[in-house]
Design an enzyme around this catalytic site. Structure first.
Site, PDB file in Angstrom:
ATOM      1  N   LYS A  13       0.827  -1.219   0.000  1.00  0.00           N
ATOM      2  CA  LYS A  13       0.000   0.000   0.000  1.00  0.00           C
ATOM      3  C   LYS A  13       0.856   1.262   0.000  1.00  0.00           C
ATOM      4  O   LYS A  13       0.628   2.188  -0.764  1.00  0.00           O
ATOM      5  CB  LYS A  13      -0.897   0.048   1.247  1.00  0.00           C
ATOM      6  CG  LYS A  13      -1.933  -1.022   1.351  1.00  0.00           C
ATOM      7  CD  LYS A  13      -2.891  -0.753   2.508  1.00  0.00           C
ATOM      8  CE  LYS A  13      -2.235  -0.659   3.871  1.00  0.00           C
ATOM      9  NZ  LYS A  13      -1.679  -1.923   4.374  1.00  0.00           N
ATOM     10  N   ARG A  88      -9.199   1.287   8.648  1.00  0.00           N
ATOM     11  CA  ARG A  88      -8.799  -0.090   8.919  1.00  0.00           C
ATOM     12  C   ARG A  88      -9.872  -0.867   9.659  1.00  0.00           C
ATOM     13  O   ARG A  88      -9.696  -2.051   9.922  1.00  0.00           O
ATOM     14  CB  ARG A  88      -7.539  -0.080   9.775  1.00  0.00           C
ATOM     15  CG  ARG A  88      -6.248  -0.370   9.015  1.00  0.00           C
ATOM     16  CD  ARG A  88      -5.116  -0.170   9.992  1.00  0.00           C
ATOM     17  NE  ARG A  88      -3.938  -0.903   9.700  1.00  0.00           N
ATOM     18  CZ  ARG A  88      -2.816  -0.342   9.234  1.00  0.00           C
ATOM     19  NH1 ARG A  88      -2.789   0.923   8.921  1.00  0.00           N
ATOM     20  NH2 ARG A  88      -1.740  -1.072   9.085  1.00  0.00           N
ATOM     21  N   ARG A 123      11.648  -5.808   4.151  1.00  0.00           N
ATOM     22  CA  ARG A 123      11.179  -4.433   4.150  1.00  0.00           C
ATOM     23  C   ARG A 123      12.056  -3.532   5.024  1.00  0.00           C
ATOM     24  O   ARG A 123      12.441  -3.910   6.128  1.00  0.00           O
ATOM     25  CB  ARG A 123       9.760  -4.446   4.709  1.00  0.00           C
ATOM     26  CG  ARG A 123       8.895  -3.372   4.161  1.00  0.00           C
ATOM     27  CD  ARG A 123       7.483  -3.812   4.232  1.00  0.00           C
ATOM     28  NE  ARG A 123       6.875  -3.305   5.433  1.00  0.00           N
ATOM     29  CZ  ARG A 123       5.620  -2.875   5.492  1.00  0.00           C
ATOM     30  NH1 ARG A 123       4.861  -2.888   4.429  1.00  0.00           N
ATOM     31  NH2 ARG A 123       5.121  -2.434   6.606  1.00  0.00           N
ATOM     32  N   ARG A 156      11.423  -1.840  10.695  1.00  0.00           N
ATOM     33  CA  ARG A 156      10.490  -1.422  11.726  1.00  0.00           C
ATOM     34  C   ARG A 156      10.301  -2.545  12.732  1.00  0.00           C
ATOM     35  O   ARG A 156      10.267  -3.706  12.361  1.00  0.00           O
ATOM     36  CB  ARG A 156       9.134  -1.100  11.079  1.00  0.00           C
ATOM     37  CG  ARG A 156       9.047   0.310  10.585  1.00  0.00           C
ATOM     38  CD  ARG A 156       7.882   0.528   9.674  1.00  0.00           C
ATOM     39  NE  ARG A 156       6.654  -0.144  10.107  1.00  0.00           N
ATOM     40  CZ  ARG A 156       5.521  -0.085   9.423  1.00  0.00           C
ATOM     41  NH1 ARG A 156       5.453   0.588   8.307  1.00  0.00           N
ATOM     42  NH2 ARG A 156       4.456  -0.718   9.856  1.00  0.00           N
ATOM     43  N   ARG A 167      -0.240  -8.883  13.117  1.00  0.00           N
ATOM     44  CA  ARG A 167      -0.836  -7.848  12.265  1.00  0.00           C
ATOM     45  C   ARG A 167      -1.730  -8.469  11.186  1.00  0.00           C
ATOM     46  O   ARG A 167      -2.771  -7.913  10.841  1.00  0.00           O
ATOM     47  CB  ARG A 167       0.253  -6.991  11.621  1.00  0.00           C
ATOM     48  CG  ARG A 167       0.972  -6.115  12.647  1.00  0.00           C
ATOM     49  CD  ARG A 167       2.217  -5.491  12.064  1.00  0.00           C
ATOM     50  NE  ARG A 167       1.919  -4.443  11.125  1.00  0.00           N
ATOM     51  CZ  ARG A 167       2.807  -3.946  10.260  1.00  0.00           C
ATOM     52  NH1 ARG A 167       4.045  -4.428  10.243  1.00  0.00           N
ATOM     53  NH2 ARG A 167       2.480  -2.991   9.441  1.00  0.00           N
TER      54      ARG A 167
END
Ligand code: AMP
Length: 210
Positions: A13, A88, A123, A156, A167
């Site tokens: 996203k 969300r 990531r 992160r 998540r």
């Protein structure tokens, strides 16, 4: 043009929002980045959000709804915006409907959990400006350094494997129902997220510019 990016954490996203922002010349509003920024600045909201974020849980609706409402009232959103990571939950979507902003497209990036878990391990994000990178798919020009601001690229905390599973669980329970919500409104655009960023962008642009 007002767009919502929908999809699981790690579906791409943020990356696609950045590309579309540039393409259409409109800002991206990323609630995740805004919360991380608040945390960096040590604001009360940031500190309140930290424990939720670190565990991969959602920050309470009223907190995010408040920050989005304020942000959408700023001048640069008048010509359009891309929402990345908001809404969300169904209550967040209902609150957005009440803000009387006209959303044209909700781009639902479809990527399997298996692929997401693989992707998340590579990531990285600039600790200074928040720009996303990937060790395989979206490399910076210089290893470990942000192309835009020269900041250091870091993983992160919530991209660590255990948190990713939490998540994804939250995504399936709380966020996935939004696809049906926006389908009912006739705004949903389903796009199968590709590993190649440009291929995904092409699919999105074909779907919304057709
Ligand atoms: P993101 O960078 O979009 O993956 O967001 C990182 C974290 O920020 C999430 O795991 C949540 O803890 C929090 N967050 C971001 N956006 C929202 C939202 N719309 N509602 C609740 N929590 C959010």
């Amino acid at each position: 043009m007002n767009i919502i990016m929908l999809g699981a954490p790690g579906a791409g996203k943020g990356t696609q929002a950045a590309v579309l922002s540039e393409h259409f010349g409109i800002p991206t509003i990323s609630t995740g980045n805004m919360i991380r920024e608040a945390l960096k600045n040590g604001t009360e909201m940031g500190l309140k959000a930290k424990s939720y974020m670190d565990e991969g849980k959602l920050v309470p609706d009223e907190v995010v709804i408040g920050i989005v409402k304020e942000r959408l009232a700023e001048d640069d959103c008048k010509k359009g915006f891309i929402l990345d990571g908001f809404p969300r939950t169904i209550p967040q979507a209902e609150a957005l409907d009440k803000m009387e902003v006209d959303i044209q497209y909700v781009i639902n990036l479809d990527v399997s959990d298996e692929r997401i878990i693989k992707r998340m391990s590579g990531r990285r994000v600039c600790e200074n400006c928040g720009r996303p990178y990937h060790l395989v798919n979206l490399k910076p020009k210089k290893d470990g350094v942000c192309d835009d601001c020269g900041g250091t690229l870091v993983q992160r905390k919530d991209d660590h494997p255990d948190t990713v599973l939490a998540r994804l669980d939250v995504y399936h329970k709380e966020t996935e129902p939004l696809a049906a919500y926006y389908k009912k409104q006739g705004k949903l655009v389903d796009v199968v997220g590709q590993d190649d960023v440009d291929e995904t962008t092409d699919l999105i642009l074909k779907a919304i510019e057709a």
